[in-house]
Design a protein around this motif. Structure first.
Motif, PDB file in Angstrom:
ATOM      1  N   UNK A 286       0.822  -1.211   0.000  1.00 21.62           N
ATOM      2  CA  UNK A 286       0.000   0.000   0.000  1.00 21.62           C
ATOM      3  C   UNK A 286       0.855   1.259   0.000  1.00 21.62           C
ATOM      4  N   UNK A 287       1.973   1.248   0.717  1.00 17.29           N
ATOM      5  CA  UNK A 287       2.864   2.415   0.737  1.00 17.29           C
ATOM      6  C   UNK A 287       3.478   2.637  -0.644  1.00 17.29           C
ATOM      7  N   UNK A 288       3.999   1.579  -1.253  1.00 16.23           N
ATOM      8  CA  UNK A 288       4.645   1.725  -2.562  1.00 16.23           C
ATOM      9  C   UNK A 288       3.630   2.115  -3.629  1.00 16.23           C
ATOM     10  N   UNK A 289       2.466   1.471  -3.624  1.00 18.66           N
ATOM     11  CA  UNK A 289       1.449   1.811  -4.622  1.00 18.66           C
ATOM     12  C   UNK A 289       0.940   3.233  -4.455  1.00 18.66           C
ATOM     13  N   UNK A 290       0.939   3.737  -3.240  1.00 21.98           N
ATOM     14  CA  UNK A 290       0.447   5.089  -2.984  1.00 21.98           C
ATOM     15  C   UNK A 290       1.532   6.144  -2.938  1.00 21.98           C
ATOM     16  N   UNK A 291       2.760   5.780  -3.276  1.00 20.32           N
ATOM     17  CA  UNK A 291       3.883   6.710  -3.134  1.00 20.32           C
ATOM     18  C   UNK A 291       3.705   7.996  -3.936  1.00 20.32           C
ATOM     19  N   UNK A 292       2.920   7.953  -5.001  1.00 17.65           N
ATOM     20  CA  UNK A 292       2.661   9.163  -5.779  1.00 17.65           C
ATOM     21  C   UNK A 292       1.918  10.221  -4.991  1.00 17.65           C
ATOM     22  N   UNK A 293       1.250   9.830  -3.912  1.00 13.82           N
ATOM     23  CA  UNK A 293       0.522  10.785  -3.070  1.00 13.82           C
ATOM     24  C   UNK A 293       1.352  11.250  -1.876  1.00 13.82           C
ATOM     25  N   UNK A 294       2.571  10.737  -1.757  1.00 13.57           N
ATOM     26  CA  UNK A 294       3.467  11.213  -0.705  1.00 13.57           C
ATOM     27  C   UNK A 294       4.072  12.547  -1.128  1.00 13.57           C
ATOM     28  N   UNK A 295       4.521  13.306  -0.155  1.00 15.36           N
ATOM     29  CA  UNK A 295       5.260  14.522  -0.476  1.00 15.36           C
ATOM     30  C   UNK A 295       6.612  14.127  -1.059  1.00 15.36           C
ATOM     31  N   UNK A 296       7.299  15.089  -1.669  1.00 17.97           N
ATOM     32  CA  UNK A 296       8.650  14.796  -2.177  1.00 17.97           C
ATOM     33  C   UNK A 296       9.537  14.286  -1.056  1.00 17.97           C
ATOM     34  N   UNK A 297       9.377  14.857   0.126  1.00 14.18           N
ATOM     35  CA  UNK A 297      10.174  14.417   1.276  1.00 14.18           C
ATOM     36  C   UNK A 297       9.849  12.963   1.643  1.00 14.18           C
ATOM     37  N   UNK A 298       8.571  12.618   1.622  1.00 16.11           N
ATOM     38  CA  UNK A 298       8.167  11.247   1.929  1.00 16.11           C
ATOM     39  C   UNK A 298       8.680  10.259   0.893  1.00 16.11           C
ATOM     40  N   UNK A 299       8.584  10.640  -0.397  1.00 16.15           N
ATOM     41  CA  UNK A 299       9.130   9.773  -1.447  1.00 16.15           C
ATOM     42  C   UNK A 299      10.634   9.622  -1.282  1.00 16.15           C
ATOM     43  N   UNK A 300      11.299  10.704  -0.879  1.00 16.03           N
ATOM     44  CA  UNK A 300      12.737  10.630  -0.644  1.00 16.03           C
ATOM     45  C   UNK A 300      13.073   9.672   0.479  1.00 16.03           C
ATOM     46  N   UNK A 301      12.285   9.722   1.550  1.00 12.90           N
ATOM     47  CA  UNK A 301      12.516   8.792   2.669  1.00 12.90           C
ATOM     48  C   UNK A 301      12.314   7.353   2.222  1.00 12.90           C
ATOM     49  N   UNK A 302      11.288   7.125   1.401  1.00 14.21           N
ATOM     50  CA  UNK A 302      11.043   5.777   0.898  1.00 14.21           C
ATOM     51  C   UNK A 302      12.198   5.319   0.007  1.00 14.21           C
ATOM     52  N   UNK A 303      12.681   6.186  -0.858  1.00 18.94           N
ATOM     53  CA  UNK A 303      13.825   5.827  -1.713  1.00 18.94           C
ATOM     54  C   UNK A 303      15.069   5.553  -0.879  1.00 18.94           C
ATOM     55  N   UNK A 304      15.309   6.375   0.130  1.00 18.65           N
ATOM     56  CA  UNK A 304      16.477   6.125   0.990  1.00 18.65           C
ATOM     57  C   UNK A 304      16.328   4.802   1.721  1.00 18.65           C
ATOM     58  N   UNK A 305      15.114   4.476   2.113  1.00 19.88           N
ATOM     59  CA  UNK A 305      14.871   3.197   2.762  1.00 19.88           C
ATOM     60  C   UNK A 305      15.251   2.051   1.823  1.00 19.88           C
ATOM     61  N   UNK A 306      14.947   2.223   0.559  1.00 15.94           N
ATOM     62  CA  UNK A 306      15.260   1.191  -0.416  1.00 15.94           C
ATOM     63  C   UNK A 306      16.749   1.174  -0.756  1.00 15.94           C
ATOM     64  N   UNK A 307      17.526   2.019  -0.099  1.00 19.32           N
ATOM     65  CA  UNK A 307      18.990   2.034  -0.143  1.00 19.32           C
ATOM     66  C   UNK A 307      19.572   2.178  -1.538  1.00 19.32           C
ATOM     67  N   UNK A 308      19.261   3.284  -2.128  1.00 15.19           N
ATOM     68  CA  UNK A 308      19.810   3.599  -3.445  1.00 15.19           C
ATOM     69  C   UNK A 308      21.232   4.099  -3.264  1.00 15.19           C
ATOM     70  N   UNK A 309      22.228   3.220  -3.419  1.00 11.11           N
ATOM     71  CA  UNK A 309      23.607   3.588  -3.116  1.00 11.11           C
ATOM     72  C   UNK A 309      24.526   3.622  -4.327  1.00 11.11           C
ATOM     73  N   UNK A 310      24.315   2.790  -5.311  1.00 10.43           N
ATOM     74  CA  UNK A 310      25.211   2.772  -6.453  1.00 10.43           C
ATOM     75  C   UNK A 310      24.638   3.638  -7.568  1.00 10.43           C
ATOM     76  N   UNK A 311      25.433   3.893  -8.588  1.00 14.12           N
ATOM     77  CA  UNK A 311      24.981   4.723  -9.705  1.00 14.12           C
ATOM     78  C   UNK A 311      23.753   4.107 -10.372  1.00 14.12           C
TER      79      UNK A 311
END
Length: 137
Positions: free
Chosen positions: A96-121
């Motif tokens: 539900x969080x991932x499917x609804x991520x378009x309704x998160x603020x940019x900050x919330x989407x950023x937190x979700x992306x950081x959670x998913x550990x985007x570390x390499x190029x």
């Protein structure tokens, strides 16, 4: 753009960790990219805490998150049934969080992306693609 994810309990079954596999492809024919990362329940609990103020935008009740169990007085962990139930609820919450991520603020989407550990190029490109998907581009 497309993304998929799979959440599975890690091995051994006695652990309280989960493997999250994500696959992404972009609108310009980029990808596919895939990332698999292992998380503990505490990691998900931290994500939940960081998104608490935004969950109502996703129509996710604050209570719709797996129960946190304490260890017994003699140090025993969760039973298999408790772990199975936690996994099912956690998978549904994350869906539900991932499917609804378009309704998160940019900050919330950023937190979700950081959670998913985007570390390499490559993972950075995948994170950008995810942001496009969630913004509806």
């Amino acid at each position: 753009p497309l993304y998929t994810f799979t959440l599975t309990p890690s091995s051994p079954p006695s652990s309280s960790s989960y493997d999250l596999s994500c696959a992404f492809s972009g609108s310009a024919g980029e990808g596919p990219y895939s990332v698999t990362t292992s998380y503990t329940f505490s990691d998900f609990k931290s994500l939940h805490g960081s998104l608490k103020g935004e969950l109502q935008n996703l129509q996710i009740s604050e209570e719709f998150f797996p129960k946190t169990y304490g260890k017994t007085r003699i140090g025993l962990g969760l039973t298999k049934d408790q772990k199975d139930r936690r996994y099912v609820i956690l998978r549904e919450w994350l869906t539900r969080v991932i499917e609804g991520a378009g309704r998160l603020t940019d900050e919330g989407r950023g937190r979700l992306c950081r959670f998913l550990r985007r570390e390499t190029e490559e993972e950075e490109r995948a994170a950008r693609i995810m942001q496009e998907v969630w913004r509806g581009r």
